[in-house]
Scaffold this motif. Sequence first.
Motif, PDB file in Angstrom:
ATOM      1  N   THR A 124      28.560 -37.411  30.041  1.00 15.38           N
ATOM      2  CA  THR A 124      29.299 -36.997  31.221  1.00 15.38           C
ATOM      3  C   THR A 124      28.537 -37.278  32.201  1.00 15.38           C
ATOM      4  O   THR A 124      29.093 -37.602  33.516  1.00 15.38           O
ATOM      5  N   ASP A 125      27.078 -37.043  32.242  1.00 11.95           N
ATOM      6  CA  ASP A 125      26.129 -37.474  33.545  1.00 11.95           C
ATOM      7  C   ASP A 125      26.729 -38.897  34.124  1.00 11.95           C
ATOM      8  O   ASP A 125      26.812 -39.105  35.275  1.00 11.95           O
ATOM      9  N   ILE A 126      26.522 -40.012  33.017  1.00 16.42           N
ATOM     10  CA  ILE A 126      26.486 -41.402  33.343  1.00 16.42           C
ATOM     11  C   ILE A 126      28.159 -41.364  33.907  1.00 16.42           C
ATOM     12  O   ILE A 126      28.388 -42.237  34.811  1.00 16.42           O
ATOM     13  N   ALA A 127      29.152 -40.843  33.132  1.00 14.24           N
ATOM     14  CA  ALA A 127      30.504 -41.017  33.686  1.00 14.24           C
ATOM     15  C   ALA A 127      30.715 -40.600  34.974  1.00 14.24           C
ATOM     16  O   ALA A 127      31.219 -40.913  35.977  1.00 14.24           O
ATOM     17  N   ARG A 128      29.844 -39.157  35.314  1.00 19.04           N
ATOM     18  CA  ARG A 128      30.225 -38.714  36.650  1.00 19.04           C
ATOM     19  C   ARG A 128      29.651 -39.568  37.727  1.00 19.04           C
ATOM     20  O   ARG A 128      30.016 -39.894  38.676  1.00 19.04           O
ATOM     21  N   ARG A 129      28.605 -40.103  37.288  1.00 20.29           N
ATOM     22  CA  ARG A 129      27.542 -41.320  38.164  1.00 20.29           C
ATOM     23  C   ARG A 129      28.551 -42.417  38.359  1.00 20.29           C
ATOM     24  O   ARG A 129      28.816 -43.018  39.632  1.00 20.29           O
ATOM     25  N   ARG A 130      29.195 -43.024  37.311  1.00 24.26           N
ATOM     26  CA  ARG A 130      30.012 -44.089  37.656  1.00 24.26           C
ATOM     27  C   ARG A 130      31.252 -43.610  38.346  1.00 24.26           C
ATOM     28  O   ARG A 130      31.745 -44.476  39.086  1.00 24.26           O
ATOM     29  N   LEU A 131      31.828 -42.514  38.077  1.00 25.35           N
ATOM     30  CA  LEU A 131      32.939 -42.212  38.823  1.00 25.35           C
ATOM     31  C   LEU A 131      32.792 -42.165  40.499  1.00 25.35           C
ATOM     32  O   LEU A 131      33.652 -42.251  41.210  1.00 25.35           O
ATOM     33  N   ALA A 132      31.573 -41.693  40.746  1.00 22.90           N
ATOM     34  CA  ALA A 132      31.133 -41.427  42.117  1.00 22.90           C
ATOM     35  C   ALA A 132      30.832 -42.857  42.770  1.00 22.90           C
ATOM     36  O   ALA A 132      31.276 -43.061  43.920  1.00 22.90           O
ATOM     37  N   THR A 133      30.760 -43.905  42.227  1.00 23.65           N
ATOM     38  CA  THR A 133      30.511 -45.349  42.809  1.00 23.65           C
ATOM     39  C   THR A 133      31.705 -45.988  42.481  1.00 23.65           C
ATOM     40  O   THR A 133      32.347 -46.699  43.354  1.00 23.65           O
ATOM     41  N   GLU A 134      32.520 -46.046  41.408  1.00 20.30           N
ATOM     42  CA  GLU A 134      33.591 -46.834  41.187  1.00 20.30           C
ATOM     43  C   GLU A 134      35.013 -46.112  41.494  1.00 20.30           C
ATOM     44  O   GLU A 134      35.871 -46.791  41.630  1.00 20.30           O
ATOM     45  N   GLY A 135      35.049 -44.972  41.283  1.00 23.56           N
ATOM     46  CA  GLY A 135      36.281 -44.409  41.446  1.00 23.56           C
ATOM     47  C   GLY A 135      36.820 -43.973  39.949  1.00 23.56           C
ATOM     48  O   GLY A 135      36.370 -44.508  39.096  1.00 23.56           O
ATOM     49  N   ALA A 136      37.797 -43.060  40.034  1.00 21.54           N
ATOM     50  CA  ALA A 136      38.631 -42.595  38.531  1.00 21.54           C
ATOM     51  C   ALA A 136      39.161 -43.912  37.852  1.00 21.54           C
ATOM     52  O   ALA A 136      38.869 -43.970  36.899  1.00 21.54           O
ATOM     53  N   GLY A 137      39.725 -44.790  38.659  1.00 20.04           N
ATOM     54  CA  GLY A 137      40.028 -46.123  38.293  1.00 20.04           C
ATOM     55  C   GLY A 137      39.291 -46.974  37.444  1.00 20.04           C
ATOM     56  O   GLY A 137      39.594 -47.357  36.344  1.00 20.04           O
ATOM     57  N   GLY A 138      38.226 -46.941  38.124  1.00 20.82           N
ATOM     58  CA  GLY A 138      37.059 -48.080  37.509  1.00 20.82           C
ATOM     59  C   GLY A 138      36.082 -47.342  36.450  1.00 20.82           C
ATOM     60  O   GLY A 138      35.402 -48.013  35.977  1.00 20.82           O
ATOM     61  N   LEU A 139      36.556 -46.125  36.184  1.00 23.74           N
ATOM     62  CA  LEU A 139      35.426 -45.403  35.079  1.00 23.74           C
ATOM     63  C   LEU A 139      36.116 -46.056  33.686  1.00 23.74           C
ATOM     64  O   LEU A 139      37.059 -45.616  32.986  1.00 23.74           O
ATOM     65  N   SER A 140      35.124 -46.692  33.180  1.00 19.38           N
ATOM     66  CA  SER A 140      35.418 -47.332  31.531  1.00 19.38           C
ATOM     67  C   SER A 140      34.645 -46.760  30.742  1.00 19.38           C
ATOM     68  O   SER A 140      33.426 -46.689  30.779  1.00 19.38           O
ATOM     69  N   LEU A 141      34.949 -46.404  29.582  1.00 24.53           N
ATOM     70  CA  LEU A 141      34.362 -45.768  28.444  1.00 24.53           C
ATOM     71  C   LEU A 141      33.482 -46.899  27.929  1.00 24.53           C
ATOM     72  O   LEU A 141      32.048 -46.631  27.542  1.00 24.53           O
ATOM     73  N   ARG A 142      33.703 -48.138  27.972  1.00 26.63           N
ATOM     74  CA  ARG A 142      32.904 -49.287  27.807  1.00 26.63           C
ATOM     75  C   ARG A 142      31.519 -49.373  28.472  1.00 26.63           C
ATOM     76  O   ARG A 142      30.499 -49.670  27.845  1.00 26.63           O
ATOM     77  N   ALA A 143      31.795 -49.115  29.662  1.00 27.86           N
ATOM     78  CA  ALA A 143      30.716 -49.528  30.618  1.00 27.86           C
ATOM     79  C   ALA A 143      29.658 -48.279  30.584  1.00 27.86           C
ATOM     80  O   ALA A 143      28.692 -48.460  30.406  1.00 27.86           O
TER      81      ALA A 143
END
Lengths: 255, 255
Positions: free
Chosen positions: B45-64
Amino acid sequence: MLSQKSTIRQERCSRLLAALWYCAHMTASRTARERVRAELTREITDIARRRLATEGAGGLSLRAVAREMGMVSSAIYRYFPSRDDLLTTLIIDGYNALGEAVEQAEAAAPRADHLGRWLAACHGVRDWAVAHPHEYALIYGSPVPGYQAPQDTIPARVRDLTVLAGIIRDAWQAGAVRAPETEAPEELEPDAAALRELMPGVPDAVIWRAVTAWTAMYGWVNFEVFGQFDNTIEHRRTAFGHSMLTMAETMGLAQ
Amino acid sequence: MLSQKSTIRQERCSRLLAALWYCAHMTASRTARERVRAELTREITDIARRRLATEGAGGLSLRAVAREMGMVSSAIYRYFPSRDDLLTTLIIDGYNALGEAVEQAEAAAPRADHLGRWLAACHGVRDWAVAHPHEYALIYGSPVPGYQAPQDTIPARVRDLTVLAGIIRDAWQAGAVRAPETEAPEELEPDAAALRELMPGVPDAVIWRAVTAWTAMYGWVNFEVFGQFDNTIEHRRTAFGHSMLTMAETMGLAQ
DNA sequence: TCTTTTGAGAGAGCATTGCTCTCCTAAGTG
DNA sequence: CACTTAGGAGAGCAATGCTCTCTCAAAAGA
C-alpha cells in the motif's frame, strides 16, 4: 545515407506543401471525401459518447469504438491521433452541451427576475449533470488522462461562467444587489481582474461572493453526481434549490 | 468424473475447515508469518500510495508495484485479490488521512471560538487536499473504477462531517448561531434525519445551511485541486479563507 | 525431532488495451 | 486516362489485469 536523408527531407517538404495547399483550399472545396470524413468523425464521437455514458471514462476504449463501427482499430487513428485526443473532443463537447443547457435554462426566466435567473441557471447545471453523469465527471471531475490540453477547452468552458456573470451584472446595475458589509482582503485585488471584465462596475466584494456561490453550486452538484448524498438526502432537487436560494441570499440578491 | 468432483468437494471442505480453524486462532497467535504478511501488505500500500501520488489513479498498475517490490506480479494477488481492492484500501486510507488532518486542525482552535474552529477545519481540508491532490481526487473526485464498494468506506468517510457537526452543535448550544429567517421546505424534513442525530437540538434550517456551507467548501477545494482556478486566482489560500468566512456568515456563525 | 500441511513466490499464459508499422485499394485530381 | 493520396486491413509490440500450475520453505503437529 546522405541521399536517403535528402529524400526524406524532400518528401517531408512536399508533404508540407501539399498540406498548405490543402489548408488554403479547404474552405472553398467541400469534396465528397471531406464530407464522408466529417461524417465518420461525427460517428466516432457519437459512439464514443454513448460508450462513455455507459462505461465511464475509464472504460472508453478506441478498439471498442472501432469494433462497433465495423472498422479495424488502426483505422480510427486516421481520425484521432490518440485516445486522449478523442477524450479532449468529448470534453469540449461536454463543456458546450453544459453551457448550452445553462444558457437555455437561464434564458427562460424573465430578465428582471434576477433571483429567478440565478435559480434557473443553477437548475440548468444540476439537471444536465444528473442526466449526463459521466460526461459531467469528464469535465468537472478529476482529470482522467495524463493531462488534457486545457488551451483548446477555454472558449467552451467559460459559457456557464458568462451566464452567471451576466446575472450578477444585470442585478447590480438594476440595484437589486445588497453590497456585503465585509470587504475582500486587498491581497485578492489582482485576482479579480478577469472576473471584473465579465462584470464591469460590480464591486469586488460582490464578485467574490459570486465566486463563492459559483463554487458552492458546483460543490453540491459534485456531491450529488458522485454519490456523496446516497442514502442520506432523497429530495435532492428540492434540497439543491433551497441551498441555491441560500447562496442567492449570501450574494445579496434581493428576493 | 464423479470421483473427481467428489475429490474437489472434499478438498474444498477441508480448506474451509482449515480456514475456520485459522480464523478462530488468528487473534491469539501472532505468528511470524502473519507479521511478515502484515508488513508486506503495508509495503504494497505504501508503494501504491507513492505511485498514486505521482502517476494518478489511472496510472496505478499492480505490475509496476510488484516490480518495485522485486516481486513477480502474480504474487501481489496473494495480498489483494484485485486492483480495485487495492484502490479501495487506498480510498479508505485517504478518508482516514483527511479526517485526521481535519480533526487535528480543528482541535488546535479554542473550543469557544466557533468561527475559528470552522475556519481551521476548512483550511485543514484544503491544505491536505492541495498537498495530496491525487489522493484527494481518489476520494472526492469522480469514482474511478467500475464502482468501489461504498460499504467499507462509510466509517472512515464521516470523520470530517462529524467535525463540522460538532462545531455547529457547540455553537448552537452556546447561542452563537443566528437562526436564519427562512425555513427549509417541509419536504426535506425526513432527509435531515441522519444529520439531526449528529447535531441534536439544532433546528433544521441551521442544519441545511451547514450542509450548504459544507458542499461550498468541498466545491471550492474541488475547483482548486482540479485546476479550475489555474491562470485566474493566484492567492488561493486567502481567497478560500475569505470564501469560508462568507459561508460562516451564511450559517449565522457569529463573528 | 521428523512428517505433513500450507502460505506464498515464480513463471507461463490469456485476453485486452493503445499505438505503430507496412501494405493495398479505391476514390479523387490534373 | 494516368496518377496521387486518403484511408482501411492486418500484423505486431509492449503493457495491463488476472488465472493457472508448479514448487519450496516455513509453520504445525506427531
